[in-house]
Motif scaffolding. Sequence first.
Motif, short mmCIF file in Angstrom:
data_model
loop_
_atom_site.label_atom_id
_atom_site.label_comp_id
_atom_site.label_asym_id
_atom_site.label_seq_id
_atom_site.Cartn_x
_atom_site.Cartn_y
_atom_site.Cartn_z
N VAL A 123 52.12 -14.28 101.73
CA VAL A 123 52.26 -13.53 100.49
C VAL A 123 53.67 -12.97 100.40
O VAL A 123 54.15 -12.32 101.34
CB VAL A 123 51.23 -12.38 100.42
N ALA A 124 54.34 -13.22 99.27
CA ALA A 124 55.66 -12.63 99.02
C ALA A 124 55.45 -11.31 98.29
O ALA A 124 55.14 -11.28 97.09
CB ALA A 124 56.51 -13.58 98.18
N THR A 125 55.59 -10.21 99.02
CA THR A 125 55.18 -8.91 98.47
C THR A 125 56.18 -8.33 97.48
O THR A 125 55.88 -7.30 96.85
CB THR A 125 54.94 -7.90 99.62
N ASP A 126 57.33 -8.94 97.32
CA ASP A 126 58.30 -8.45 96.33
C ASP A 126 58.52 -9.49 95.23
O ASP A 126 59.57 -9.53 94.60
CB ASP A 126 59.63 -8.09 96.99
N SER A 127 57.51 -10.32 94.97
CA SER A 127 57.66 -11.39 93.99
C SER A 127 57.25 -11.01 92.58
O SER A 127 57.53 -11.75 91.64
CB SER A 127 56.88 -12.64 94.44
N VAL A 128 56.58 -9.87 92.39
CA VAL A 128 56.18 -9.48 91.04
C VAL A 128 57.42 -9.31 90.16
O VAL A 128 57.42 -9.72 88.98
CB VAL A 128 55.34 -8.19 91.06
N ARG A 129 58.47 -8.73 90.70
CA ARG A 129 59.68 -8.48 89.90
C ARG A 129 60.30 -9.77 89.36
O ARG A 129 60.50 -9.89 88.14
CB ARG A 129 60.70 -7.69 90.73
N VAL B 26 53.97 -4.39 86.24
CA VAL B 26 54.86 -5.21 85.42
C VAL B 26 55.97 -4.36 84.82
O VAL B 26 57.16 -4.73 84.86
CB VAL B 26 54.06 -5.93 84.31
N LEU B 27 55.62 -3.20 84.28
CA LEU B 27 56.63 -2.33 83.69
C LEU B 27 57.63 -1.87 84.76
O LEU B 27 58.84 -1.80 84.49
CB LEU B 27 55.95 -1.12 83.04
N ARG B 28 57.14 -1.56 85.94
CA ARG B 28 58.03 -1.18 87.03
C ARG B 28 58.97 -2.33 87.36
O ARG B 28 60.17 -2.13 87.60
CB ARG B 28 57.24 -0.75 88.26
N ALA B 29 58.44 -3.55 87.37
CA ALA B 29 59.26 -4.73 87.68
C ALA B 29 60.33 -4.95 86.61
O ALA B 29 61.45 -5.38 86.93
CB ALA B 29 58.37 -5.96 87.79
N ASP C 4 59.64 1.81 80.60
CA ASP C 4 58.42 2.60 80.47
C ASP C 4 57.37 1.90 79.62
O ASP C 4 56.18 2.15 79.77
CB ASP C 4 58.74 3.97 79.86
N ARG C 5 57.82 1.07 78.69
CA ARG C 5 56.91 0.28 77.87
C ARG C 5 57.67 -0.95 77.39
O ARG C 5 58.90 -0.98 77.40
CB ARG C 5 56.34 1.09 76.71
N PHE C 6 56.92 -1.96 76.95
CA PHE C 6 57.55 -3.22 76.58
C PHE C 6 56.66 -3.91 75.56
O PHE C 6 55.46 -4.08 75.79
CB PHE C 6 57.72 -4.10 77.82
N THR C 7 57.23 -4.27 74.44
CA THR C 7 56.47 -4.99 73.42
C THR C 7 56.65 -6.49 73.63
O THR C 7 57.77 -6.99 73.62
CB THR C 7 56.95 -4.60 72.01
N PHE C 8 55.52 -7.16 73.85
CA PHE C 8 55.57 -8.60 74.10
C PHE C 8 54.74 -9.33 73.06
O PHE C 8 53.57 -8.97 72.82
CB PHE C 8 55.04 -8.93 75.50
N THR C 9 55.33 -10.35 72.46
CA THR C 9 54.63 -11.18 71.47
C THR C 9 54.85 -12.64 71.81
O THR C 9 56.00 -13.11 71.78
CB THR C 9 55.15 -10.91 70.05
N PRO C 10 53.81 -13.37 72.18
CA PRO C 10 53.98 -14.80 72.46
C PRO C 10 54.50 -15.54 71.23
O PRO C 10 54.10 -15.24 70.10
CB PRO C 10 52.57 -15.27 72.82
#
Length: 293
Positions: free
Chosen positions: A156-162, A252-255, A259-265
């Motif tokens: 497991v790569a524990t720093d891969s979320v970023r 995800v926000l920490r990565a 503090d917040r992020f608006t995502f639209t596919p």
Amino acid sequence: MAYRVLSEEQAEHFLAKGYVVLHDCFSREDAEEYTRTLWLRLGYEPDDPSTWAEPSVHMPVHREVDVRDFAPKAWDAVCDLLGGEERIAKPYNWTDGFIVNLAEGADRPWSGPSPTSPGWHKDGDFFRHFLDSPEQGLLTIVLWTDVLHRGGATFVATDSVRPVARYLAEHPEGVHPEDFPYDELIGQCSEFVEATGRFGDVYLMHPYVLHARAQNVLRLPRVITNPPVALAGPMRFDRPDPRDFSLVERAVLRALGVDRFTFTPTRPRERIVPERVLRQARMREEERARLGS
């Protein structure tokens, strides 16, 4: 924040390392009963390695159990990580689609986890991946046998979320599961663990965690499953009240460093039928013949 089973330390570990381990989620008797037909299904003799035709096998599904009844501690932890059971697609079941590692890479000297380890990947060969994909709210590694050091654990790569979060944020059109630049992503990682443990242990991992199959130089049968937890709806990174973010969303926000992020596919979500499904359908019929069903 009050959790059902997780401690604040475990919650922070998940945010920092992308996973948490739960011990004693089910008994040895439960594990032995659930895996009792494994060798008959494989067509191998457990005490005769000469009959082990393949070093590892990803088996098809015949049976399912409701996690809420079978492993309530794991269920409660899933609820803790995803922000409540109303956000989880039901039913949430575990199956007997066992991943059996008998002697993978046993012909080579042991090599610990590193960016050069082969096979790093993000799970999810059955859908186009977006930052908010609901198909996988969590990844799970369920240990049906003891899993020892050098005995076929999962790296497991524990720093891969970023790096994965940032890559997905940069691609609102989504990413086909075969198109991830895994060499580039794992090259940004430097922290790795070997997911060892004993029967009844359950690893709950962030869906962006990169992982890889390790060698089993011990040649001791290792049996796991890796069922994903699906969400009732896409993740949200722009909730009005920050207290409503799940731990998965907070990671995800920490990565992303926001503090917040608006995502639209920018492209429709897409289901994919991988070759694995067709292969396992053939295997299921062969296993049914051995079981006499």
